[in-house]
Write an enzyme that holds these catalytic residues in place. Structure first.
Site, mmCIF file in Angstrom:
data_model
loop_
_atom_site.group_PDB
_atom_site.id
_atom_site.type_symbol
_atom_site.label_atom_id
_atom_site.label_comp_id
_atom_site.label_asym_id
_atom_site.label_seq_id
_atom_site.Cartn_x
_atom_site.Cartn_y
_atom_site.Cartn_z
ATOM 1 N N TYR A 123 53.388 44.390 46.142
ATOM 2 C CA TYR A 123 52.866 45.050 45.059
ATOM 3 C C TYR A 123 52.005 46.261 45.487
ATOM 4 C CZ TYR A 123 52.360 47.003 40.289
ATOM 5 O OH TYR A 123 52.235 47.793 39.236
ATOM 6 N N GLN A 185 56.893 43.490 34.879
ATOM 7 C CA GLN A 185 58.209 43.407 35.006
ATOM 8 C C GLN A 185 58.523 43.375 36.591
ATOM 9 O OE1 GLN A 185 56.648 45.842 33.593
ATOM 10 N NE2 GLN A 185 57.177 47.993 34.093
ATOM 11 N N ASN A 208 46.885 45.884 37.803
ATOM 12 C CA ASN A 208 46.202 45.892 36.576
ATOM 13 C C ASN A 208 46.116 44.475 36.045
ATOM 14 O OD1 ASN A 208 48.555 45.615 35.151
ATOM 15 N ND2 ASN A 208 48.401 47.841 34.769
ATOM 16 N N SER A 231 36.932 45.864 41.777
ATOM 17 C CA SER A 231 36.179 45.863 43.083
ATOM 18 C C SER A 231 34.648 45.623 42.783
ATOM 19 C CB SER A 231 36.286 47.377 43.705
ATOM 20 O OG SER A 231 35.831 47.438 44.873
ATOM 21 N N GLN A 253 32.271 52.211 45.237
ATOM 22 C CA GLN A 253 33.013 51.291 44.628
ATOM 23 C C GLN A 253 33.166 51.501 42.959
ATOM 24 O OE1 GLN A 253 34.784 48.916 46.392
ATOM 25 N NE2 GLN A 253 34.230 50.534 47.850
ATOM 26 N N HIS A 256 35.779 53.625 41.654
ATOM 27 C CA HIS A 256 37.228 52.895 41.432
ATOM 28 C C HIS A 256 37.637 52.602 39.985
ATOM 29 C CE1 HIS A 256 39.016 51.700 45.298
ATOM 30 N NE2 HIS A 256 37.920 51.329 45.772
ATOM 31 N N GLU A 321 32.741 40.641 47.160
ATOM 32 C CA GLU A 321 33.869 41.200 47.859
ATOM 33 C C GLU A 321 33.694 41.604 49.099
ATOM 34 O OE1 GLU A 321 37.768 43.896 46.936
ATOM 35 O OE2 GLU A 321 36.142 44.203 45.732
ATOM 36 N N HIS A 322 32.759 42.700 48.889
ATOM 37 C CA HIS A 322 32.194 43.648 50.040
ATOM 38 C C HIS A 322 30.840 43.435 50.117
ATOM 39 C CE1 HIS A 322 35.760 45.853 48.543
ATOM 40 N NE2 HIS A 322 36.116 45.845 49.794
ATOM 41 N N ASP A 355 38.081 49.849 54.258
ATOM 42 C CA ASP A 355 38.922 49.998 53.335
ATOM 43 C C ASP A 355 40.210 50.505 54.045
ATOM 44 O OD1 ASP A 355 38.366 49.253 51.044
ATOM 45 O OD2 ASP A 355 37.788 51.084 50.048
ATOM 46 N N GLU A 409 48.709 -0.765 48.365
ATOM 47 C CA GLU A 409 49.079 0.074 47.130
ATOM 48 C C GLU A 409 50.170 -0.093 46.360
ATOM 49 O OE1 GLU A 409 49.657 4.139 48.921
ATOM 50 O OE2 GLU A 409 47.400 4.385 49.354
#
Length: 427
Positions: A123, A185, A208, A231, A253, A256, A321-322, A355, A409
Site C-alpha cells: 500500500y 477497501q 491513514n 511520524s 518530521q 508530515h 521511530e527516528h 528516508d 502431559e
C-alpha cells in the site's frame, strides 16, 4: 517550543498511547471489508467514487500510463530514483537469510528451511501527495527475499491519475500490477481478492487511520508489517551541536502531519532555549507551516536532563521511530541506545538521508513499539520451516524418554505413536 526538565519519575509518563481509532471508525472499516468480500470490484469502485471523488472503471495501470510517467518525469529525478534503488538493494541483500542444516553423531539431521512468501501487497499513500520512496522501501526487500508476485495499490488523484514518480519507481523494480485504489477497501481487496486482484499473503505499507484499522482487521487472514502511527523524531544532542540544524531536523518530521511528534533531548539548558527559539523562527517560512505548528504545539517538546546518562534513559523510554545523535562522539553513545527504529549518527546523517537514499528501510516502528519490533526488512518476506529427521538409532535411544514426556502431559496417543514404532523395531 515548550521546555521541560526531566527526572526519573517523570520519564515513566512519556510513553505515547497508540491511536486505536474510534468505535465508529472501526465499525466503518469492518463494514467496508465485508462489502468488498461480498461484492468485490463493485464495492471497491463505489468506495473510490465516494472517498476519492473519481469514477474508476478499470483500476489497473496501463502500459500507456507507465510510458507517460517516464516522459513527464525529469531525467535527473530518474537518476536519483535509480541511485536510491541501488543503495536500498545493496543494504537489504545483506539481510537475506538462507536455509541451514546440521547433523548429530547419532544420525539425527535438524535444520531450518527458509522460503519466500508467494505474494505480497504494498500500500502506497497517494491522492494529494506522492511517495515513490514508499514504493522502493516496501518492494525492494520483498524482491530480495524472492517474493514472486508483488501487487501495489495506491489512491488516485482527483484526475484519476497516479504520480509519475510512483509509477516510475515501480516500473524500475519490475512491478506492473498497480491498481488505483486506496483506503480500507484496498486493504480488503488485497486480503480477500476481487474479480481483478488475487489475494496476497502479506500486506505492507503506511496509510491513514482507516488503512491502519483495516490492516488490524485482516491480520490473521493475511500477515501485515505493522500498524504505523504518526511520524516521530527524537534528537539527542549536546552543546557541540548547531541549534539551527537541530531545529530543521525537528521540523522535518513536524511537517508530515499534525499528529507527528518532534522531541529534543539534551543536558544543556542553554542549547534547549536556543533551539526552541530557532524552531519558532524557522516555522515562519515553512510552506507547511500550519501542519508543523500544530505538531510542535501538541506533540513537540524539549526535555532537559541533568546528565547525558539521564538523557539517554529518556530516549530509551520514548523508543522513537527516528533517533538522531548529534554529540561530540555519537558512536560512543550507540551502545547505550536500546530502543529506536533507526539511529542517525552525527550532524551529516539527518533523518531525510535515511528516508530516501542511504539504504536502510524507512518503514519503522512507531508509538514506542521500537521496544519490541524492528524496521521492515527482508526476513519479513521470508518464512521458516523446522526440519527434523531422526535416524533409527536416535529414535531407539530416545523413544522411552519421549513417550514418558507425552504421558507427563496426559497425551496417551502421543506416547502410543512412539511405542508403535518401538514394537515394530523390536520384532
Amino acid at each position: 517550543m515548550k521546555i521541560k526538565t526531566i527526572s526519573g519519575a517523570e520519564r515513566l509518563s512519556l510513553k505515547r498511547s497508540i491511536d486505536a481509532g474510534t468505535e465508529e471508525q472501526r465499525k466503518t472499516v469492518r463494514s467496508i471489508i465485508e462489502d468488498v468480500k461480498a461484492n468485490g470490484d463493485q464495492a471497491v469502485r463505489s468506495y473510490t467514487a465516494k472517498f476519492d471523488c473519481i469514477e474508476i472503471d478499470s483500476p489497473l495501470v496501463t502500459k500507456e500510463e507507465f510510458e507517460e510517467a517516464y516522459t513527464s518525469l525529469d531525467s535527473r529525478l530518474l537518476q536519483v530514483i535509480r541511485q536510491a534503488i541501488e543503495n536500498i538493494r545493496e543494504y537489504h541483500e545483506r539481510q537475506l537469510q538462507s536455509s541451514w542444516f546440521y547433523h548429530r553423531k547419532d544420525g539425527t539431521m535438524l535444520g531450518q528451511k527458509v522460503t519466500a512468501l508467494d505474494s505480497a501487497g504494498v500500500y502506497v499513500p497517494g491522492g494529494t501527495a506522492a511517495y515513490p520512496s514508499s514504493v522502493l522501501m516496501n518492494v525492494i526487500p520483498a524482491l530480495v527475499a524472492g517474493v514472486e508476485r508483488i501487487v501495489l495499490v495506491t489512491p488516485p488523484g482527483k484526475d484519476g491519475l497516479l504520480s509519475p514518480g510512483v509509477l516510475v519507481a515501480a516500473a524500475e523494480l519490475g512491478i506492473k500490477d498497480i491498481y488505483k485504489m486506496g483506503g480500507a477497501q484496498a486493504i480488503a481487496a488485497l486480503a480477500y481478492g476481487t474479480e481483478t486482484i488475487e489475494p496476497v499473503d502479506k500486506i505492507t505499507g503506511p496509510g491513514n487511520i482507516y488503512v491502519a484499522l483495516a490492516k488490524r482487521e485482516v491480520f490473521g487472514d493475511v500477515d501485515i508489517d505493522m500498524i504505523a502511527g504518526p511520524s516521530e523524531i527524537v534528537v539527542l544532542a549536546d552543546e557541540t551541536a548547531i541549534p539551527s540544524e537541530i531545529a530543521a531536523d525537528l521540523l522535518s518530521q513536524a511537517e508530515h502531519d499534525k499528529l507527528s511528534s518532534c522531541v529534543f533531548v539534551t543536558d544543556s539548558m542553554a542549547l534547549a532555549e536556543t533551539v526552541s527559539a530557532e524552531v519558532n523562527k524557522q516555522l515562519e517560512t515553512l510552506p507547511r507551516r500550519e501542519i508543523a505548528e500544530a505538531s510542535v504545539r501538541d506533540y513537540g517538546c524539549i526535555y532537559v536532563a541533568e546528565t547525558m546518562v539521564e538523557a539517554i534513559e529518556t530516549v530509551n523510554t520514548l523508543a522513537p521511530e527516528h533517533l538522531e545523535i548529534i554529540t561530540q562522539s555519537p558512536e560512543a553513545l550507540l551502545g547505550s541506545i536500546k530502543h529506536a527504529g533507526a539511529i542517525f549518527l552525527g550532524r551529516y546523517s539527518p533523518e531525510p538521508v535515511g528516508d530516501y537514499f542511504a539504504g536502510p528501510n524507512h518503514v519503522l516502528p512507531t508509538n514506542g513499539t521500537a521496544r519490541f519490533s524492528s524496521p521492515l526488512n527482508v526476513t519479513d518476506f521470508q518464512k521458516k520451516s523446522s526440519i527434523i529427521s531422526y535416524s533409527q538409532s536416535a529414535f531407539e535411544e530416545h523413544a522411552e524418554s519421549i513417550a514418558a514426556f507425552a504421558r507427563l502431559e496426559g497425551l496417551e496417543a502421543h506416547a502410543r505413536s512412539i511405542e508403535a514404532r518401538e514394537r515394530r523395531i523390536s520384532k
